[in-house]
Design an enzyme around this catalytic site. Structure first.
Site, PDB file in Angstrom:
ATOM      1  N   GLU A 298       0.847  -1.205   0.000  1.00 48.59           N
ATOM      2  CA  GLU A 298       0.000   0.000   0.000  1.00 48.59           C
ATOM      3  C   GLU A 298       0.875   1.245   0.000  1.00 48.59           C
ATOM      4  O   GLU A 298       0.730   2.145   0.844  1.00 48.59           O
ATOM      5  CB  GLU A 298      -0.973  -0.009   1.193  1.00 48.59           C
TER       6      GLU A 298
ATOM      7  N   GLU B  67      -5.098  -8.486  -0.538  1.00 47.21           N
ATOM      8  CA  GLU B  67      -5.945  -8.163   0.619  1.00 47.21           C
ATOM      9  C   GLU B  67      -7.364  -7.989   0.116  1.00 47.21           C
ATOM     10  O   GLU B  67      -7.618  -7.128  -0.730  1.00 47.21           O
ATOM     11  CB  GLU B  67      -5.471  -6.879   1.326  1.00 47.21           C
TER      12      GLU B  67
END
Lengths: 510, 84
Positions: free
Chosen positions: A173, A313
Site C-alpha cells: 500500500e 488483501e
C-alpha cells in the site's frame, strides 16, 4: 428453471492454487494467540504454533501465506525478530492498537509455520521505512547458501539450509500506509529496491510483487505498470538484464475490501438488515469490474499476462466486536461472509488468466477470518467452510460455464446484484467441481446443470446454508456447518436440483 | 484514542486511558442490569484479571476484550478459565 451450462471440453486456463491464499499480519490476535502461543503455552502447540489452528488450516490446503503485513510490513525491521527470543526488541505496534510486539514470532517462526502448513511463502518486505540494504540482507538471510556474515548469522540462529521465498512483496500500500507515494515515485523506488533483491538460486527465483492499486485507482496501475515494464531509461539492456537474472515483475497487488456501510461508519458483522445484505453483495461483486478494468490496463503493458493481478488483501470489513480493542479488527463471521467468500472466489476463478494469487484478510481473528480463537477455544467460521468446499479448484483447469436465467436482485435501486454466481473446473483426475451461490435471502432457485457431452455417473454435493446472520460462537460452534446435499436428480446430461436461498453448494461430478 | 509510549501490565483501562474508559463506562451503564453480574462478582473477576500477565493496558490478550466490559457480563467467561 435456471440453466448452468458447463462445457467440459473447453478449458480456459489454470486456477492457480494461490488464488486460495491466506494473509497473516502482526495485527490484533492474528499471529499472537491466534496462531502462535509460544512453546511454554498451556495450549497444545508444536514449536509454539497452536496445534488446533494448524490442524484446521491444513484441512484447507492453504497454498500460500502472506506475512508480516499489511501496513505492519512497512514498519517491520526483520532483525528485531531473529536471535534468542529473550533478547529480541520489544516495541509498540503503533499501527494496530498499541499492542506490545515482543517479536517472538519472526522470520524463523514464519517459515516454521509455513512448513507445518505445507504452503508456499510470501514475505512482504519493508520499502516504506526500511532501506535497500535491509531488504537486500533479509533476502540474503532467508535464501542464500553462501559463506557470508549474514548467512552465518542465520546458521548461528539455528537454521542451516536456506528457506525458499516464493513471493516477495516490495512495499505494501505504498499509496497509503506504506509511504503515501505518488505512483511514479513508487515505481522508481520499486525498481531501485528490486535491483538489490537477488536470486541466490536460479532454479527457484523469487517472484516479485509490486504494490498495486487501492480499489479503483486505475491511474496507479497505468503509471506503475508503464514505469516498471516500459521505461527503459538509459539502460536499453534492461529487459535482457532482468530476463537473465529472473528479476522481472511477477505481480501487481490489488487491495479491495467490502465495506457495506462505508469506510467510516461500519456496522457490526452480525447486525444488518436485508438492504445491508444486498449492499454487501453488490460491493463484493464489484471486484469483477475492478479485475476487468485493471486487467485491461495491464493487457496493454503485458499482453501475455505474465504479471498477475494479486488480490493480496480482500474480504469484509465490519465494526470490531463491542468491547474489543477497535484497532484489533476482530469481527464475527456470518452466512453473509460465506456468500461474499463464495462469490469472490467464483469471480477470481473466472479471471484466472490474470488473477494469479489472492490472500483473504485475514487467516485468524482479524477481519474475515477462517478461524476465531478465545484462549483455548477455537471456532471455524462460515468463511472457513467455503474455502474448504472450494479446495478442489486449486490447480484445476477452469471450464467454460455460464448461467441462463440470472436475475438482478436487491433491496435498493443503487445496490442490485446477480442472484447466482458460479464457476466450474476439472481436476487432473477428471473430477469436475462446480461451486454455486444463491445470493437471494428469500428465494430458492430451480436449477439444472447441463454438460456439453458428459453423462454424469458419480455425483456428490455439499451445502452450506442458514439464515443470513447465522454464525458460530464458542458456546455454539456448529450452527453453520457443511452438510451433505442429496436432494438432486442425475439426468443424462447433468443434474437437476433446487438451490436453497442463501446458500453455497459444491457439486463434484465424474 | 492515542496510545502511550509505555505499556501498563496488569492495569485496568481506567488506569491507563480515562477518556476511553469514560466512553466504555457509558456503554456498560447502558447494558440491561439483568445481563450483568453484581458488584461483588465483578470485583472478584477484575481482581483476578489484575493478577494475570495477559492483562495489558486494560485489555486481555487472550480474547482482545477490555476486561471491564468482559467481566461485567454474566454470560462471559475468562478465556483461560481463571474466572467463570
Amino acid at each position: 428453471m435456471k440453466k448452468l451450462f458447463i462445457n467440459e471440453n473447453n478449458k480456459q486456463g489454470q486456477i492457480k492454487a494461490e488464488i486460495y491464499g491466506q494473509f497473516a499480519e502482526h495485527l490484533g490476535r492474528c499471529i499472537y494467540e491466534g496462531i502462535y502461543v509460544g512453546e511454554d503455552s498451556e495450549i497444545p502447540n508444536i514449536n509454539g504454533m497452536r496445534k488446533d489452528v494448524v490442524d484446521a488450516l491444513k484441512e484447507l490446503q492453504v497454498p500460500v501465506l502472506r506475512w508480516p503485513g499489511g501496513c505492519f510490513a512497512d514498519e517491520y525491521h526483520w532483525r528485531d525478530g531473529i536471535g534468542p527470543k529473550e533478547t529480541r526488541k520489544k516495541m509498540i505496534n503503533t499501527t494496530w492498537g498499541g499492542k506490545v510486539e515482543d517479536n517472538s514470532f519472526g522470520t524463523h517462526e514464519f517459515f516454521e509455520l509455513c512448513e507445518q502448513l505445507g504452503c508456499k511463502t510470501y514475505v512482504n518486505a519493508n520499502l516504506g521505512s526500511g532501506t535497500v540494504q535491509e531488504m537486500n540482507e533479509w533476502v540474503e538471510y532467508m535464501t542464500s547458501d553462501a559463506e557470508s556474515p549474514v548467512v552465518e548469522e542465520r546458521r548461528k540462529n539455528g537454521r542451516q539450509e536456506p528457506w525458499k521465498v516464493d513471493y516477495l512483496g516490495i512495499g505494501n500500500e505504498s499509496w497509503g500506509c506504506g509511504g503515501h507515494m505518488p505512483p511514479a515515485h513508487y515505481a522508481g523506488e520499486y525498481r531501485r529496491y528490486n535491483t538489490f533483491v537477488k536470486n541466490y538460486s536460479f532454479d527457484r527465483p523469487i517472484k516479485r510483487i509490486a504494490s498495486g492499486p487501492n480499489g479503483d485507482d486505475y491511474n496507479w496501475t497505468e503509471v506503475v505498470m508503464d514505469t516498471i515494464l516500459n521505461d527503459k531509461g538509459f539502460a536499453p539492456e534492461y529487459d535482457w538484464y532482468q530476463e537473465m537474472l529472473q528479476t522481472g515483475l511477477s505481480g501487481l497487488a490489488l487491495h479491495y475490501y467490502t465495506y457495506p456501510d462505508g469506510h467510516v461508519q461500519k456496522g457490526l458483522a452480525t447486525e444488518f438488515d436485508k438492504a445491508g445484505w444486498y449492499r454487501t453483495m453488490t460491493k463484493a461483486a464489484f471486484i469483477d469490474e475492478l479485475i476487468e478494468k485493471h486487467g485491461t490496463i495491464m493487457d496493454r503493458h503485458d499482453p501475455n499476462k505474465k504479471v498477475g493481478l494479486m488480490v493480496d488483501e480482500w474480504g469484509t470489513w465490519f465494526a470490531s466486536e463491542p468491547g474489543t480493542n477497535p484497532f484489533f479488527l476482530y469481527q464475527q463471521n456470518t452466512m453473509r461472509d460465506a456468500l461474499v467468500a463464495g462469490l469472490s472466489l467464483n469471480i477470481f476463478n473466472k479471471h484466472c488468466d490474470r488473477v494469479h494469487m489472492t490472500n483473504i484478510a485475514q487467516m485468524v481473528n482479524v477481519l474475515q477470518a477462517m478461524i476465531l480463537t478465545e484462549g483455548k477455544k477455537m471456532v471455524l467460521t462460515p468463511t472457513y467452510h467455503v474455502f474448504k468446499m472450494y479446495k478442489n479448484h486449486q490447480d484445476a483447469a477452469l471450464l467454460e460455464s455460464y448461467v441462463d436465467g440470472i436475475e438482478v436482485i436487491g433491496a435498493e435501486d443503487d445496490f442490485k446484484v446477480a442472484d447466482i454466481f458460479e464457476s466450474a473446473s476439472i481436476a487432473e483426475d477428471g473430477t469436475i467441481t462446480a461451486t454455486i451461490n444463491n445470493i437471494s435471502i428469500t428465494e430458492s432457485a430451480d436449477m439444472e446443470i447441463l454438460f456439453a457431452e458428459l453423462k454424469p455417473e458419480h455425483v456428490k454435493a455439499t451445502i452450506l446454508t442458514n439464515k443470513m446472520d447465522a454464525h458460530n460462537t464458542f458456546d455454539n460452534p456448529e450452527v453453520v456447518k457443511v452438510e451433505e446435499f442429496t436432494d438432486f436428480t442425475v439426468t443424462d446430461r447433468g443434474v437437476k436440483f433446487t438451490l436453497p436461498a442463501c446458500s453455497v453448494i459444491t457439486f463434484e461430478v465424474r | 484514542m492515542e496510545y502511550p509510549n509505555r505499556i501498563c501490565k496488569r492495569c485496568l483501562l481506567k488506569e491507563v486511558d480515562a477518556e476511553y474508559f469514560e466512553s466504555l463506562s457509558i456503554y456498560i451503564n447502558s447494558i440491561d442490569e439483568d445481563l450483568k453480574v453484581g458488584n461483588v462478582t465483578y470485583k472478584e473477576r477484575l481482581d483476578i484479571c489484575q493478577e494475570c500477565d495477559k492483562l495489558v493496558d486494560g485489555m486481555c490478550s487472550g480474547c482482545g476484550c477490555y476486561v471491564e466490559l468482559r467481566g461485567i457480563m454474566k454470560k462471559n467467561k475468562c478465556p483461560y478459565d481463571k474466572w467463570l
